[in-house]
Design an enzyme around this catalytic site. Structure first.
Site, short mmCIF file in Angstrom:
data_model
loop_
_atom_site.label_atom_id
_atom_site.label_comp_id
_atom_site.label_asym_id
_atom_site.label_seq_id
_atom_site.Cartn_x
_atom_site.Cartn_y
_atom_site.Cartn_z
N PHE A 285 6.55 2.64 -4.43
CA PHE A 285 7.94 2.85 -4.06
C PHE A 285 8.51 4.21 -4.48
CE2 PHE A 285 7.61 -1.85 -4.22
CZ PHE A 285 7.88 -2.11 -2.88
N HIS B 146 9.92 -8.64 0.57
CA HIS B 146 9.73 -7.20 0.42
C HIS B 146 11.06 -6.48 0.69
CE1 HIS B 146 8.08 -3.16 1.17
NE2 HIS B 146 7.04 -3.57 0.47
N ASP C 62 0.86 -1.18 0.00
CA ASP C 62 0.00 0.00 0.00
C ASP C 62 0.90 1.23 0.00
OD1 ASP C 62 0.87 -0.17 2.65
OD2 ASP C 62 -1.05 0.47 3.49
#
Length: 227
Positions: free
Chosen positions: A77, A186, A64
């Site tokens: 990002f 991640h 998110d």
């Protein structure tokens, strides 16, 4: 909310009449009226505006938006010039350096990637200020699944970079044999050392594209000369 245009509008039009989308639209409108929500409403669909469906060569799937002031602007990002790159993006730049020799730029503005066909998509497109995952489960996941299905239907080589567990769960819905799916933890400081560093997704993406006659992505983000 911001309007969707171009070939994305045709691909996503069936979603707008579904009950979940009507509920999502009402919820997000109310949130923007009563709380501080990121990204700004006019930036909500920037990932789609900057990367038309017919131009997609790669997909980077995040979770998110950034929830700090002035960070999120509708592309996962990425931060606009003048905003310091957050830790996850710094780790992305570190992996880019180790993988392809790219230098770490003085900014985190990834629009160069988007305009080369890299769809910078989050699974959830809005967030309350300083409350990560606060809009999870409200319907965005269904909508971004529709985006991914539209990409999956494209009959040309495309690479998916699925970073983190929420992104990796989307692999099950991607079945096009012409596409390549890459998975990694991640890039956040909490998980980057568990396998994001060293995943070499950027060079693997380019190798796949070139093998299939598609020009590679120029991943180097140039310096803007910021002080």
């Amino acid at each position: 909310m911001a309007a969707i245009t171009g070939d994305w509008l045709e691909a996503l039009r069936p979603e707008f009449s579904k009950p979940y989308y009507r509920d999502l639209f009402a919820f997000v409108q109310q949130e923007y009226r009563t709380r501080t929500i990121y990204p700004p409403a006019q930036d909500l669909f920037n990932a789609l505006h900057e990367t038309p469906l017919g131009s997609v060569r790669a997909v980077i799937l995040g979770q998110d938006p950034y929830h700090g002031e002035g960070q999120a602007h509708g592309m996962c990002f990425s931060v606009r010039p003048g905003c310091p790159p957050p830790p996850s993006l710094i780790n992305i730049f570190r992996e880019l350096h180790d993988d392809l020799g790219c230098f770490e730029p003085d900014n985190g503005y990834l629009i160069k990637w988007a305009r080369q066909g890299v769809l910078l998509l989050n699974t959830v497109l809005t967030v309350r200020a300083h409350q990560a995952n606060s809009h999870r489960g409200r319907g965005w996941e269904q909508f971004t699944d529709a985006i991914l299905r539209a990409v999956d239907a494209q009959d040309r080589p495309i690479v998916y970079m699925l970073w983190g567990t929420p992104a990796q769960t989307k692999a099950a819905m991607l079945g096009n044999p012409r596409h390549l799916i890459l998975r990694a933890p991640h890039p956040s400081p909490l998980s980057a050392y568990r396998g994001f560093f060293g995943c070499r997704h950027f060079s693997r993406c380019n190798a796949f594209l070139e093998k299939n006659g598609v020009p590679p992505i120029d991943w180097q983000i140039e310096n803007l000369g910021q002080v």
